[in-house]
Design an enzyme around this catalytic site. Structure first.
Site, short mmCIF file in Angstrom:
data_model
loop_
_atom_site.label_atom_id
_atom_site.label_comp_id
_atom_site.label_asym_id
_atom_site.label_seq_id
_atom_site.Cartn_x
_atom_site.Cartn_y
_atom_site.Cartn_z
N TYR A 174 -6.21 -6.15 15.40
CA TYR A 174 -6.82 -7.46 15.67
C TYR A 174 -6.26 -8.58 14.80
O TYR A 174 -6.81 -9.68 14.76
CB TYR A 174 -8.34 -7.36 15.55
CG TYR A 174 -8.89 -6.26 16.44
CD1 TYR A 174 -9.25 -6.52 17.76
CD2 TYR A 174 -9.00 -4.95 15.98
CE1 TYR A 174 -9.72 -5.50 18.58
CE2 TYR A 174 -9.47 -3.93 16.80
CZ TYR A 174 -9.83 -4.21 18.09
OH TYR A 174 -10.30 -3.21 18.90
N ASP A 203 -1.80 0.57 14.26
CA ASP A 203 -2.31 0.67 15.63
C ASP A 203 -1.13 0.62 16.62
O ASP A 203 0.04 0.78 16.25
CB ASP A 203 -3.33 -0.46 15.88
CG ASP A 203 -4.43 -0.05 16.84
OD1 ASP A 203 -4.19 -0.08 18.07
OD2 ASP A 203 -5.54 0.30 16.38
N ASP A 204 -1.46 0.44 17.88
CA ASP A 204 -0.52 0.37 19.00
C ASP A 204 0.68 -0.53 18.67
O ASP A 204 0.50 -1.62 18.13
CB ASP A 204 -1.31 -0.22 20.19
CG ASP A 204 -0.56 -0.17 21.49
OD1 ASP A 204 0.58 0.32 21.51
OD2 ASP A 204 -1.13 -0.63 22.50
N LYS A 309 -6.59 7.64 15.02
CA LYS A 309 -7.37 6.89 16.02
C LYS A 309 -6.79 7.27 17.37
O LYS A 309 -5.71 6.83 17.74
CB LYS A 309 -7.25 5.39 15.78
CG LYS A 309 -7.94 4.53 16.84
CD LYS A 309 -7.82 3.04 16.51
CE LYS A 309 -8.39 2.16 17.61
NZ LYS A 309 -8.18 0.71 17.31
N ASP A 311 -6.89 7.15 21.22
CA ASP A 311 -7.41 6.10 22.10
C ASP A 311 -7.16 6.44 23.58
O ASP A 311 -6.36 7.33 23.89
CB ASP A 311 -6.70 4.80 21.74
CG ASP A 311 -7.48 3.57 22.17
OD1 ASP A 311 -8.54 3.71 22.78
OD2 ASP A 311 -7.00 2.45 21.87
N CYS A 351 -11.56 6.96 20.59
CA CYS A 351 -11.72 5.59 21.11
C CYS A 351 -11.43 5.63 22.61
O CYS A 351 -10.66 6.46 23.07
CB CYS A 351 -10.75 4.68 20.37
SG CYS A 351 -10.94 2.94 20.75
N ARG A 366 -15.69 5.18 18.68
CA ARG A 366 -15.86 3.74 18.96
C ARG A 366 -16.97 3.65 19.98
O ARG A 366 -16.94 4.33 21.02
CB ARG A 366 -14.58 3.18 19.54
CG ARG A 366 -13.89 2.22 18.61
CD ARG A 366 -14.57 0.92 18.42
NE ARG A 366 -14.23 0.09 19.54
CZ ARG A 366 -13.01 -0.35 19.75
NH1 ARG A 366 -12.02 -0.10 18.92
NH2 ARG A 366 -12.77 -1.08 20.81
N ASP A 370 -13.82 -3.86 22.85
CA ASP A 370 -13.04 -4.47 21.77
C ASP A 370 -13.60 -5.82 21.34
O ASP A 370 -13.89 -6.67 22.19
CB ASP A 370 -11.59 -4.70 22.21
CG ASP A 370 -10.77 -3.43 22.25
OD1 ASP A 370 -11.36 -2.34 22.36
OD2 ASP A 370 -9.53 -3.54 22.18
C1 9PG Z 1 -4.42 -0.96 21.46
C2 9PG Z 1 -5.90 -1.22 21.60
C3 9PG Z 1 -6.65 -1.09 20.27
C4 9PG Z 1 -8.14 -1.20 20.52
C5 9PG Z 1 -8.57 -0.16 21.54
C6 9PG Z 1 -7.78 -0.34 22.83
O1 9PG Z 1 -9.40 -3.32 29.15
N1 9PG Z 1 -8.32 -3.41 28.53
O2 9PG Z 1 -7.31 -3.97 29.03
C7 9PG Z 1 -8.23 -2.89 27.22
C8 9PG Z 1 -7.04 -2.97 26.51
C9 9PG Z 1 -6.98 -2.50 25.21
C10 9PG Z 1 -8.10 -1.93 24.65
C11 9PG Z 1 -9.28 -1.85 25.34
C12 9PG Z 1 -9.36 -2.31 26.64
O3 9PG Z 1 -8.09 -1.59 23.33
O4 9PG Z 1 -9.94 -0.24 21.80
O5 9PG Z 1 -8.86 -1.01 19.31
O6 9PG Z 1 -6.35 0.14 19.65
O7 9PG Z 1 -6.38 -0.28 22.56
O8 9PG Z 1 -3.78 -1.10 22.69
#
Ligand code: 9PG
Length: 496
Positions: A174, A203-204, A309, A311, A351, A366, A370
């Site tokens: 973030y 992270d990503d 983490k 996800d 997550c 989680r 977000d």
């Molecule tokens: C990394 C992120 C972070 C985040 C996670 C997750 O709906 N959406 O398009 C969507 C995109 C990303 C997302 C959640 C929903 O976030 O929760 O903390 O790690 O991936 O890509």
């Protein structure tokens, strides 16, 4: 069998195979439970499928429409819940009595659904095999006590794994989002010195591709090298992966199309759209997938990462045809057991994960959508009816309604913000996220230390350093030390 129950002066007619009274409620048996309630216009506690899915008390009858467009659904909630959105709930549902007490029906397995209308509350296990034992918990009383009794029953069946003090995490998402590289992370690492974090989590953005879990060219020295730097700075190294999600461009997709989950029509089932393309879920019952997954987690640990983490996990729990004919949530839980084994004593944060199957296996969940350095995205919330859209307001709503999971598993409300730079929130809004982190007991931020003025850095220091006294006053209000914190504003969404 029809049973009449008198629950603290509430008369209930109930259809179940068996009803047994226990200390704080009733255990029910039966694939389908039907219960007549007298409340008519009331509120329904709706629990979404995975981390990001809407979880809230909702007025009944409800005005909320289905989120659009439907192609985004798996990222929002289970496709099955689309049928009767939002009045079907994953695992547990409850109704509110005019006297403030609640009537809760919760599954004690992995994949029950609860739905409500103005006369009934129904529970069903749609994927149960004939003759399978289907167990439920029913209770009526004060909200906090009823949820606590339910959590206790779940813990007895699924296991408990929570700590008094979950790790304090710096997470790259973030602040930097996908724009990370080894240079900038090392710079952040150096600037964090003196702030009491336990974990530095990448992270990503480090991976070659979704499915190809090796460093991309922004990390030329490799992921083991950066983990070593993190450890030398005194932190546990943390890494984000989406191990059950696969992009079409990945080598795993190209070389092993048989590893992917398919629908009844034989086609691969899209698990969502992100990273500029559709992505797909792995068939977690496939033996080759299982050994690939075990090796992946072992490899990441051998690089030095002790905080994982993981996800977009729901991608492995989507409905579909699997190598082994095991119900989706059970298949998913079996897969989490493999991950748990491979992870050993590493801390595993689930997550984008179905909630029930992760209990007892993951260290943390989680429990909301977000956050963002902004409060709300009304175009998505109002026009597209999506209360899981990225933004702090939606994240707070769902997290607040999942705090009852806290005795079972560490609950991650997502990060809090201390910066005013690159942040559209008012100070009071930042404060609410910080307070929620204290309430949940899980503290994290993504703020770059270089963005913080001395005042903000001091506030972050105190946030990490202190453990205030928390008292829940009611559904929306808390006392933090001597201060009252009121989240009632999350109800405003139902006024429109
Ligand atoms: C990394 C992120 C972070 C985040 C996670 C997750 O709906 N959406 O398009 C969507 C995109 C990303 C997302 C959640 C929903 O976030 O929760 O903390 O790690 O991936 O890509």
């Amino acid at each position: 069998m029809l049973t009449l129950l008198n629950l603290d002066n509430l008369q209930i007619a109930l259809q179940a195979e068996r009803t047994t009274q226990i200390k704080n409620g009733y255990l029910l048996q039966g694939n389908t439970i039907i219960l007549l309630h007298p409340f008519e216009q009331t509120r329904f506690y709706r629990h979404g499928w995975h981390s990001w899915s809407l979880t809230s008390w909702i007025p009944l009858p409800v005005q909320l429409q289905k989120p659009q467009p439907e192609i985004r659904w798996p990222m929002i909630d289970h496709p099955r819940l689309l049928m009767d959105y939002p009045l079907t709930s994953s695992g547990v549902g409850a109704l509110q009595s005019p006297n403030g007490k609640i009537l809760l029906l919760g599954c004690l397995g992995l994949d029950g659904y609860v739905s409500a209308d103005n006369a009934t509350l129904r529970g069903v296990y749609p994927y149960a095999a004939p003759g399978q034992q289907c167990e439920w918990f029913l209770a009526y009383g004060e909200e906090e006590q009823v949820f606590a009794a339910y959590a206790d029953q779940l813990g007895q069946r699924l296991g408990v794994r929570c700590r008094e003090h979950p790790p304090r995490v710096w997470c790259s998402w973030y602040g930097l989002y996908g724009d990370i590289n080894q240079g900038i992370l090392l710079e952040v690492l150096a600037n964090l010195s003196g702030l009491p974090f336990d974990v530095f989590q990448i992270d990503d953005g480090w991976q070659a591709c979704l499915g190809d879990w090796r460093a991309n060219d922004k990390f030329p020295n490799g992921m083991a090298w950066i983990a070593e730097n993190i450890q030398q700075a005194g932190y546990t190294a943390g890494l984000w992966l989406a191990p059950l999600a696969v992009a079409p461009a990945s080598s795993i997709f190209q070389q092993h199309p048989d590893w992917l989950l398919r629908g009844e029509d034989g086609r691969h089932v899209p698990a969502g759209h992100n990273w500029g393309d559709f992505f797909y879920g792995l068939d977690v019952t496939h033996p080759e997938v299982q050994s690939w997954l075990y090796d992946l987690i072992e490899t990441v640990r051998s690089w030095g990462y002790q905080y994982l983490k993981l996800d977009f996990l729901y991608a492995g729990a989507m409905p579909g045809v699997r190598f082994e004919n095991v119900p989706a949530e059970q298949a998913f839980r079996n897969c989490l057991e493999i991950i748990r084994q491979a992870a050993g004593d590493a801390y595993f944060l689930a997550c984008g994960s179905p909630i029930f199957p992760a209990i007892g296996l993951a260290d943390a969940l989680r429990v909301g959508s977000d956050v963002a350095p902004y409060w709300d995205n009304p175009e998505r919330t109002i026009n597209l009816h999506d209360l899981t859209g990225v933004g702090s307001l939606n994240a707070i709503r769902t997290t607040l309604h999942r705090l009852w999971l806290r005795p079972l598993i560490d609950v991650d409300p997502d990060v809090a913000f201390f910066r005013t730079r690159f942040n559209l929130m008012f100070p009071e809004q930042n404060r609410l996220l910080q307070d929620l982190a204290h309430i949940a007991g899980f503290r994290a931020t993504s703020d770059l230390p270089a963005w913080l003025d001395p005042h903000e850095r001091q506030a972050l220091f105190e946030f990490l350093q202190t453990n205030p006294q928390i008292k829940r006053l009611d559904r929306h209000r808390f006392q933090i030390n001597q201060r009252l914190v009121d989240f009632s504003f999350i109800e405003d969404v139902w006024q429109v």
